[in-house]
Design an enzyme around this catalytic site. Structure first.
Site, PDB file in Angstrom:
ATOM      1  N   GLY A  32     -62.724  39.462  77.054  1.00  0.00           N
ATOM      2  CA  GLY A  32     -61.423  38.985  77.521  1.00  0.00           C
ATOM      3  C   GLY A  32     -60.464  40.100  77.870  1.00  0.00           C
ATOM      4  N   THR A  33     -60.440  41.169  77.082  1.00  0.00           N
ATOM      5  CA  THR A  33     -59.524  42.274  77.328  1.00  0.00           C
ATOM      6  C   THR A  33     -59.787  42.925  78.683  1.00  0.00           C
ATOM      7  OG1 THR A  33     -59.073  42.779  75.001  1.00  0.00           O
ATOM      8  CG2 THR A  33     -58.876  44.593  76.563  1.00  0.00           C
ATOM      9  N   ASN A 114     -53.368  31.813  71.197  1.00  0.00           N
ATOM     10  CA  ASN A 114     -54.369  32.142  70.187  1.00  0.00           C
ATOM     11  C   ASN A 114     -53.868  31.985  68.754  1.00  0.00           C
ATOM     12  OD1 ASN A 114     -52.704  34.405  71.039  1.00  0.00           O
ATOM     13  ND2 ASN A 114     -53.878  35.648  69.608  1.00  0.00           N
ATOM     14  N   GLN A 145     -59.230  31.352  74.751  1.00  0.00           N
ATOM     15  CA  GLN A 145     -59.203  30.462  73.591  1.00  0.00           C
ATOM     16  C   GLN A 145     -59.596  29.030  73.935  1.00  0.00           C
ATOM     17  OE1 GLN A 145     -58.645  31.406  70.454  1.00  0.00           O
ATOM     18  NE2 GLN A 145     -58.188  33.523  70.968  1.00  0.00           N
ATOM     19  N   HIS A 167     -67.400  35.130  72.832  1.00  0.00           N
ATOM     20  CA  HIS A 167     -67.508  34.857  71.397  1.00  0.00           C
ATOM     21  C   HIS A 167     -66.520  33.811  70.906  1.00  0.00           C
ATOM     22  CE1 HIS A 167     -64.337  38.021  71.207  1.00  0.00           C
ATOM     23  NE2 HIS A 167     -63.932  37.340  70.153  1.00  0.00           N
ATOM     24  N   THR A 203     -74.489  49.604  84.304  1.00  0.00           N
ATOM     25  CA  THR A 203     -75.674  48.782  84.062  1.00  0.00           C
ATOM     26  C   THR A 203     -75.312  47.526  83.292  1.00  0.00           C
ATOM     27  OG1 THR A 203     -77.032  50.774  83.980  1.00  0.00           O
ATOM     28  CG2 THR A 203     -77.981  48.755  83.050  1.00  0.00           C
ATOM     29  N   CYS A 294     -47.564  40.228  59.577  1.00  0.00           N
ATOM     30  CA  CYS A 294     -46.687  40.949  58.665  1.00  0.00           C
ATOM     31  C   CYS A 294     -47.485  41.993  57.893  1.00  0.00           C
ATOM     32  CB  CYS A 294     -46.042  39.983  57.682  1.00  0.00           C
ATOM     33  SG  CYS A 294     -44.939  38.793  58.461  1.00  0.00           S
TER      34      CYS A 294
END
Length: 377
Positions: A32-33, A114, A145, A167, A203, A294
Protein backbone atom coordinates in the site's frame (compact mmCIF):
# COMPACT_ATOMS: atom_id res chain seq x y z
CA UNK A 1 7.11 -18.31 -19.87
CA UNK A 2 5.47 -20.08 -16.92
CA UNK A 3 6.16 -17.20 -14.51
CA UNK A 4 4.79 -14.70 -17.03
CA UNK A 5 1.62 -16.77 -17.26
CA UNK A 6 1.29 -16.86 -13.45
CA UNK A 7 1.79 -13.10 -13.20
CA UNK A 8 -0.83 -12.38 -15.87
CA UNK A 9 -3.24 -14.85 -14.29
CA UNK A 10 -2.82 -13.06 -10.96
CA UNK A 11 -3.27 -9.69 -12.66
CA UNK A 12 -6.55 -10.92 -14.07
CA UNK A 13 -7.65 -12.07 -10.61
CA UNK A 14 -6.89 -8.63 -9.16
CA UNK A 15 -8.66 -6.95 -12.09
CA UNK A 16 -11.77 -9.04 -11.58
CA UNK A 17 -11.88 -8.40 -7.82
CA UNK A 18 -12.30 -4.63 -8.36
CA UNK A 19 -14.10 -4.81 -11.73
CA UNK A 20 -11.39 -2.97 -13.65
CA UNK A 21 -11.78 -2.81 -17.43
CA UNK A 22 -8.54 -4.46 -18.52
CA UNK A 23 -5.30 -6.06 -17.34
CA UNK A 24 -3.13 -3.07 -18.17
CA UNK A 25 -4.87 -1.06 -15.45
CA UNK A 26 -3.24 -3.21 -12.72
CA UNK A 27 0.35 -2.50 -11.62
CA UNK A 28 1.99 -4.71 -8.98
CA UNK A 29 3.90 -2.95 -6.18
CA UNK A 30 5.45 -3.89 -2.84
CA UNK A 31 2.34 -2.84 -0.90
CA UNK A 32 0.00 0.00 0.00
CA UNK A 33 2.76 2.48 0.84
CA UNK A 34 4.44 2.15 -2.55
CA UNK A 35 1.09 2.25 -4.37
CA UNK A 36 0.16 5.49 -2.61
CA UNK A 37 3.55 7.03 -3.39
CA UNK A 38 3.39 6.00 -7.03
CA UNK A 39 -0.16 7.34 -7.43
CA UNK A 40 0.42 10.73 -5.80
CA UNK A 41 4.00 11.42 -6.80
CA UNK A 42 3.35 10.00 -10.26
CA UNK A 43 0.55 12.53 -10.88
CA UNK A 44 2.22 15.55 -9.30
CA UNK A 45 5.63 15.03 -10.95
CA UNK A 46 4.02 15.56 -14.35
CA UNK A 47 3.64 19.32 -13.76
CA UNK A 48 5.87 20.46 -10.91
CA UNK A 49 6.43 23.87 -12.53
CA UNK A 50 2.78 24.95 -12.32
CA UNK A 51 0.54 25.51 -9.30
CA UNK A 52 -1.02 22.25 -8.15
CA UNK A 53 -3.70 22.25 -5.48
CA UNK A 54 -4.40 19.01 -3.61
CA UNK A 55 -7.39 18.10 -1.46
CA UNK A 56 -7.06 15.38 1.15
CA UNK A 57 -8.38 14.40 4.58
CA UNK A 58 -6.62 14.94 7.93
CA UNK A 59 -6.48 11.21 8.66
CA UNK A 60 -4.88 9.65 5.61
CA UNK A 61 -2.22 6.97 5.93
CA UNK A 62 1.30 8.30 6.70
CA UNK A 63 2.40 7.27 3.20
CA UNK A 64 0.00 9.93 1.92
CA UNK A 65 0.35 12.66 4.56
CA UNK A 66 4.12 12.46 4.86
CA UNK A 67 4.57 12.46 1.09
CA UNK A 68 2.34 15.52 0.69
CA UNK A 69 4.20 17.28 3.50
CA UNK A 70 7.53 16.54 1.81
CA UNK A 71 6.31 17.73 -1.59
CA UNK A 72 4.89 20.93 -0.15
CA UNK A 73 8.17 21.67 1.61
CA UNK A 74 10.12 20.99 -1.59
CA UNK A 75 7.97 22.76 -4.18
CA UNK A 76 6.34 26.15 -3.64
CA UNK A 77 3.75 25.39 -6.32
CA UNK A 78 2.25 22.56 -4.23
CA UNK A 79 -0.68 23.65 -2.05
CA UNK A 80 -2.72 21.35 0.19
CA UNK A 81 -6.21 21.72 1.66
CA UNK A 82 -7.77 19.45 4.27
CA UNK A 83 -11.47 18.72 4.10
CA UNK A 84 -13.45 18.86 7.36
CA UNK A 85 -14.84 15.67 8.87
CA UNK A 86 -17.68 15.01 11.30
CA UNK A 87 -17.54 13.26 14.68
CA UNK A 88 -17.85 9.85 12.98
CA UNK A 89 -14.95 10.50 10.64
CA UNK A 90 -17.04 11.10 7.48
CA UNK A 91 -15.93 14.00 5.32
CA UNK A 92 -18.10 17.10 4.85
CA UNK A 93 -19.14 17.00 1.18
CA UNK A 94 -20.22 20.65 1.10
CA UNK A 95 -16.87 21.78 2.47
CA UNK A 96 -15.18 19.50 -0.04
CA UNK A 97 -17.05 21.17 -2.90
CA UNK A 98 -16.02 24.60 -1.60
CA UNK A 99 -12.35 23.58 -1.60
CA UNK A 100 -12.26 22.75 -5.32
CA UNK A 101 -10.57 25.39 -7.45
CA UNK A 102 -9.33 25.53 -11.07
CA UNK A 103 -5.82 24.62 -9.90
CA UNK A 104 -6.98 21.50 -8.05
CA UNK A 105 -5.08 18.69 -9.75
CA UNK A 106 -5.34 15.85 -7.26
CA UNK A 107 -7.85 14.57 -4.72
CA UNK A 108 -6.77 11.74 -2.42
CA UNK A 109 -9.28 10.48 0.13
CA UNK A 110 -8.96 7.01 1.67
CA UNK A 111 -11.87 4.67 1.00
CA UNK A 112 -12.05 3.63 4.65
CA UNK A 113 -10.18 4.73 7.73
CA UNK A 114 -7.69 2.33 9.27
CA UNK A 115 -8.44 3.37 12.88
CA UNK A 116 -12.18 3.89 13.22
CA UNK A 117 -13.33 2.11 10.05
CA UNK A 118 -15.43 4.96 8.63
CA UNK A 119 -16.24 4.52 4.92
CA UNK A 120 -16.04 7.67 2.84
CA UNK A 121 -18.62 8.65 0.16
CA UNK A 122 -16.16 8.17 -2.71
CA UNK A 123 -18.82 8.03 -5.43
CA UNK A 124 -20.21 11.40 -4.32
CA UNK A 125 -16.68 12.84 -4.11
CA UNK A 126 -16.02 11.75 -7.71
CA UNK A 127 -19.32 13.25 -8.89
CA UNK A 128 -18.46 16.60 -7.27
CA UNK A 129 -14.99 16.54 -8.85
CA UNK A 130 -16.39 15.83 -12.31
CA UNK A 131 -19.01 18.57 -11.96
CA UNK A 132 -16.91 21.35 -10.41
CA UNK A 133 -13.28 20.37 -11.10
CA UNK A 134 -11.07 20.80 -14.13
CA UNK A 135 -10.77 18.11 -16.79
CA UNK A 136 -7.25 17.20 -15.61
CA UNK A 137 -8.24 16.69 -11.95
CA UNK A 138 -7.25 13.17 -10.86
CA UNK A 139 -8.90 11.23 -8.03
CA UNK A 140 -7.10 8.64 -5.92
CA UNK A 141 -8.46 6.52 -3.10
CA UNK A 142 -6.53 4.25 -0.76
CA UNK A 143 -8.67 1.12 -0.49
CA UNK A 144 -6.09 -0.86 1.50
CA UNK A 145 -8.46 -1.37 4.42
CA UNK A 146 -11.58 -1.96 2.32
CA UNK A 147 -10.86 -4.71 -0.18
CA UNK A 148 -12.03 -8.04 1.21
CA UNK A 149 -14.30 -6.35 3.74
CA UNK A 150 -16.70 -4.47 1.46
CA UNK A 151 -17.34 -4.79 -2.29
CA UNK A 152 -15.02 -2.58 -4.37
CA UNK A 153 -15.99 -1.67 -7.93
CA UNK A 154 -13.73 0.91 -9.60
CA UNK A 155 -16.19 1.35 -12.46
CA UNK A 156 -18.95 2.33 -10.05
CA UNK A 157 -16.65 4.45 -7.89
CA UNK A 158 -15.29 6.30 -10.91
CA UNK A 159 -11.83 6.91 -9.42
CA UNK A 160 -8.68 7.30 -11.50
CA UNK A 161 -6.35 5.48 -9.10
CA UNK A 162 -6.93 2.96 -6.31
CA UNK A 163 -4.50 1.41 -3.85
CA UNK A 164 -4.60 -2.30 -2.93
CA UNK A 165 -2.72 -3.96 -0.06
CA UNK A 166 -2.55 -7.75 0.01
CA UNK A 167 -2.09 -8.58 3.69
CA UNK A 168 -5.18 -6.58 4.69
CA UNK A 169 -7.37 -9.38 3.31
CA UNK A 170 -5.26 -12.45 4.14
CA UNK A 171 -2.87 -12.32 1.22
CA UNK A 172 0.92 -12.35 1.70
CA UNK A 173 2.83 -9.36 3.06
CA UNK A 174 5.14 -7.33 0.86
CA UNK A 175 2.87 -7.16 -2.18
CA UNK A 176 0.19 -4.76 -3.35
CA UNK A 177 -1.19 -3.21 -6.48
CA UNK A 178 -2.22 0.11 -7.96
CA UNK A 179 -5.23 0.44 -10.22
CA UNK A 180 -4.59 3.11 -12.87
CA UNK A 181 -7.58 3.90 -15.04
CA UNK A 182 -6.85 3.54 -18.74
CA UNK A 183 -5.62 6.83 -20.19
CA UNK A 184 -4.19 8.18 -16.90
CA UNK A 185 -0.51 9.09 -17.21
CA UNK A 186 1.96 8.71 -14.32
CA UNK A 187 5.63 9.55 -13.94
CA UNK A 188 7.61 6.64 -12.42
CA UNK A 189 9.17 7.10 -9.01
CA UNK A 190 11.70 4.29 -9.57
CA UNK A 191 13.92 3.90 -12.61
CA UNK A 192 15.21 0.74 -14.23
CA UNK A 193 13.93 -1.77 -16.77
CA UNK A 194 10.42 -1.80 -18.27
CA UNK A 195 8.68 -4.08 -15.77
CA UNK A 196 5.03 -3.22 -15.06
CA UNK A 197 4.77 -0.92 -18.09
CA UNK A 198 7.85 0.98 -16.94
CA UNK A 199 6.15 2.16 -13.77
CA UNK A 200 7.60 -0.38 -11.35
CA UNK A 201 11.01 -1.67 -12.48
CA UNK A 202 12.66 -4.67 -10.83
CA UNK A 203 12.29 -8.43 -10.95
CA UNK A 204 8.74 -9.44 -10.04
CA UNK A 205 8.06 -11.15 -6.72
CA UNK A 206 6.20 -14.00 -8.38
CA UNK A 207 5.28 -15.98 -5.26
CA UNK A 208 3.80 -12.91 -3.56
CA UNK A 209 1.99 -11.87 -6.74
CA UNK A 210 0.41 -15.32 -7.01
CA UNK A 211 -0.64 -15.10 -3.34
CA UNK A 212 -2.29 -11.72 -3.93
CA UNK A 213 -4.03 -13.13 -6.99
CA UNK A 214 -5.43 -16.04 -5.00
CA UNK A 215 -6.67 -13.75 -2.24
CA UNK A 216 -8.41 -11.63 -4.87
CA UNK A 217 -9.88 -14.70 -6.52
CA UNK A 218 -11.51 -15.72 -3.24
CA UNK A 219 -13.14 -12.34 -2.59
CA UNK A 220 -14.36 -12.15 -6.19
CA UNK A 221 -16.87 -14.82 -5.20
CA UNK A 222 -19.74 -12.59 -4.07
CA UNK A 223 -21.40 -15.32 -2.03
CA UNK A 224 -18.17 -16.03 -0.16
CA UNK A 225 -17.44 -12.33 0.35
CA UNK A 226 -20.92 -11.69 1.72
CA UNK A 227 -20.52 -14.59 4.15
CA UNK A 228 -17.21 -13.15 5.32
CA UNK A 229 -18.74 -9.70 5.76
CA UNK A 230 -21.66 -11.11 7.72
CA UNK A 231 -19.36 -13.08 10.01
CA UNK A 232 -17.05 -10.12 10.66
CA UNK A 233 -19.94 -7.81 11.45
CA UNK A 234 -21.69 -10.33 13.68
CA UNK A 235 -18.59 -11.00 15.79
CA UNK A 236 -17.71 -7.29 15.94
CA UNK A 237 -21.21 -6.45 17.19
CA UNK A 238 -21.08 -9.31 19.69
CA UNK A 239 -17.84 -7.86 21.04
CA UNK A 240 -19.30 -4.38 21.41
CA UNK A 241 -22.53 -5.55 23.03
CA UNK A 242 -20.59 -7.77 25.40
CA UNK A 243 -18.48 -4.84 26.60
CA UNK A 244 -21.50 -2.55 26.89
CA UNK A 245 -23.17 -5.10 29.18
CA UNK A 246 -20.15 -5.03 31.49
CA UNK A 247 -19.92 -1.25 31.88
CA UNK A 248 -22.07 1.85 32.00
CA UNK A 249 -22.71 3.23 28.50
CA UNK A 250 -21.31 6.61 29.59
CA UNK A 251 -18.01 4.87 30.30
CA UNK A 252 -17.60 3.63 26.70
CA UNK A 253 -17.52 6.00 23.73
CA UNK A 254 -18.10 4.41 20.30
CA UNK A 255 -15.96 6.09 17.63
CA UNK A 256 -17.00 3.76 14.82
CA UNK A 257 -19.97 4.82 12.69
CA UNK A 258 -22.83 2.36 13.18
CA UNK A 259 -23.71 2.25 9.46
CA UNK A 260 -20.95 3.69 7.27
CA UNK A 261 -18.06 1.63 8.58
CA UNK A 262 -16.08 -1.51 7.87
CA UNK A 263 -17.76 -4.67 9.21
CA UNK A 264 -14.68 -5.77 11.16
CA UNK A 265 -13.52 -2.58 12.89
CA UNK A 266 -14.46 -1.45 16.39
CA UNK A 267 -12.88 1.68 17.84
CA UNK A 268 -13.75 2.40 21.48
CA UNK A 269 -12.70 4.99 24.05
CA UNK A 270 -12.86 4.11 27.75
CA UNK A 271 -13.18 7.15 29.97
CA UNK A 272 -10.27 7.45 32.41
CA UNK A 273 -8.48 4.32 31.16
CA UNK A 274 -4.87 4.21 29.95
CA UNK A 275 -5.06 2.31 26.64
CA UNK A 276 -1.31 1.78 26.39
CA UNK A 277 -1.33 0.16 29.83
CA UNK A 278 -4.29 -1.96 28.76
CA UNK A 279 -2.30 -3.33 25.82
CA UNK A 280 0.58 -4.17 28.18
CA UNK A 281 -1.78 -5.88 30.64
CA UNK A 282 -3.05 -8.20 27.91
CA UNK A 283 0.24 -8.71 26.10
CA UNK A 284 0.40 -12.17 24.43
CA UNK A 285 -3.22 -12.84 25.36
CA UNK A 286 -5.19 -10.46 23.13
CA UNK A 287 -4.02 -8.76 19.93
CA UNK A 288 -5.29 -5.17 19.68
CA UNK A 289 -3.83 -1.69 19.48
CA UNK A 290 -4.21 1.76 20.97
CA UNK A 291 -6.18 4.11 18.78
CA UNK A 292 -4.46 7.25 19.93
CA UNK A 293 -0.80 6.52 19.21
CA UNK A 294 -0.01 7.71 22.74
CA UNK A 295 3.47 7.15 24.08
CA UNK A 296 3.55 8.75 27.52
CA UNK A 297 1.10 9.75 30.20
CA UNK A 298 1.31 13.46 29.49
CA UNK A 299 -0.95 15.92 27.77
CA UNK A 300 2.02 17.04 25.69
CA UNK A 301 2.14 13.78 23.77
CA UNK A 302 0.39 13.55 20.42
CA UNK A 303 -2.74 11.66 19.51
CA UNK A 304 -3.43 10.18 16.09
CA UNK A 305 -4.61 12.43 13.28
CA UNK A 306 -7.86 10.44 13.14
CA UNK A 307 -8.73 11.13 16.77
CA UNK A 308 -7.75 14.75 16.29
CA UNK A 309 -10.23 15.01 13.46
CA UNK A 310 -13.26 13.77 15.42
CA UNK A 311 -14.88 14.87 18.68
CA UNK A 312 -14.92 18.13 20.59
CA UNK A 313 -11.50 19.76 21.09
CA UNK A 314 -9.82 21.90 18.40
CA UNK A 315 -6.21 20.96 17.64
CA UNK A 316 -3.83 22.74 15.30
CA UNK A 317 -2.70 19.65 13.40
CA UNK A 318 -2.40 21.91 10.40
CA UNK A 319 0.67 23.60 11.94
CA UNK A 320 2.96 20.70 11.10
CA UNK A 321 2.22 21.26 7.42
CA UNK A 322 3.05 24.98 7.68
CA UNK A 323 -0.21 25.63 5.90
CA UNK A 324 -1.57 29.05 5.00
CA UNK A 325 -5.20 27.99 5.29
CA UNK A 326 -5.89 27.92 9.03
CA UNK A 327 -8.20 24.91 9.19
CA UNK A 328 -8.99 23.64 12.68
CA UNK A 329 -9.83 19.98 13.24
CA UNK A 330 -12.19 18.89 15.96
CA UNK A 331 -10.47 16.41 18.20
CA UNK A 332 -11.46 13.78 20.72
CA UNK A 333 -10.95 14.93 24.32
CA UNK A 334 -7.62 13.97 25.82
CA UNK A 335 -9.24 11.69 28.41
CA UNK A 336 -11.06 9.71 25.71
CA UNK A 337 -8.14 9.69 23.25
CA UNK A 338 -5.84 8.33 25.96
CA UNK A 339 -8.27 5.47 26.53
CA UNK A 340 -8.89 4.56 22.89
CA UNK A 341 -8.33 1.08 21.48
CA UNK A 342 -8.94 -0.47 18.08
CA UNK A 343 -10.31 -3.99 17.88
CA UNK A 344 -10.67 -5.95 14.65
CA UNK A 345 -12.40 -9.20 13.83
CA UNK A 346 -11.83 -11.61 10.96
CA UNK A 347 -14.13 -13.93 9.06
CA UNK A 348 -12.29 -16.67 10.96
CA UNK A 349 -13.02 -15.18 14.41
CA UNK A 350 -15.27 -17.42 16.53
CA UNK A 351 -17.85 -16.62 19.20
CA UNK A 352 -15.67 -18.38 21.77
CA UNK A 353 -12.76 -16.07 20.93
CA UNK A 354 -15.03 -13.02 21.16
CA UNK A 355 -16.30 -14.07 24.58
CA UNK A 356 -12.72 -14.63 25.74
CA UNK A 357 -11.79 -11.15 24.52
CA UNK A 358 -14.72 -9.61 26.40
CA UNK A 359 -13.65 -11.35 29.60
CA UNK A 360 -9.99 -10.36 29.22
CA UNK A 361 -10.78 -6.72 28.48
CA UNK A 362 -13.34 -6.49 31.27
CA UNK A 363 -10.93 -7.86 33.87
CA UNK A 364 -8.06 -5.65 32.73
CA UNK A 365 -10.20 -2.50 32.73
CA UNK A 366 -11.59 -3.30 36.17
CA UNK A 367 -8.04 -3.80 37.44
CA UNK A 368 -7.16 -0.30 36.28
CA UNK A 369 -10.30 1.19 37.81
CA UNK A 370 -9.59 -0.59 41.08
CA UNK A 371 -6.04 0.70 41.04
CA UNK A 372 -7.28 4.27 40.51
CA UNK A 373 -9.81 3.88 43.33
CA UNK A 374 -7.05 2.74 45.68
CA UNK A 375 -4.88 5.66 44.67
CA UNK A 376 -2.24 3.57 42.87
CA UNK A 377 -2.08 5.59 39.65
Amino acid sequence: IETKYLINESREQVRKSINASNLNEIIFTSGGTESNNLALHGILKLNLKIKQHIITSPFEHPSVLNLLKSLQNSYENIQISFVKVNSNGIIDLEHFRQLIQPQTKLVTIMHSNNEIGSIQPIEEIVQICRQFGSSDLRIHTDASQSLGKVPIDVTRLGVDLLTICSHKFHGPKGIGALYIREGIQLEPILYGAQHEQGLRPGTENVLAIVGLGKACQLISNKTLLNKRIEQMKRTRDRLYQGLIQQFNEDFIHLNTHEVYSLPNTLNLSFRGINAKQLVQQLNNRLAFSTGSACHEDTKHQSMSTTLQAIGTISLLFVIIFNMNNSLLFKGLSWELARGTIRLSTSYMTTDVEIDQAIALLTNAIKQQLSSFTNGNH
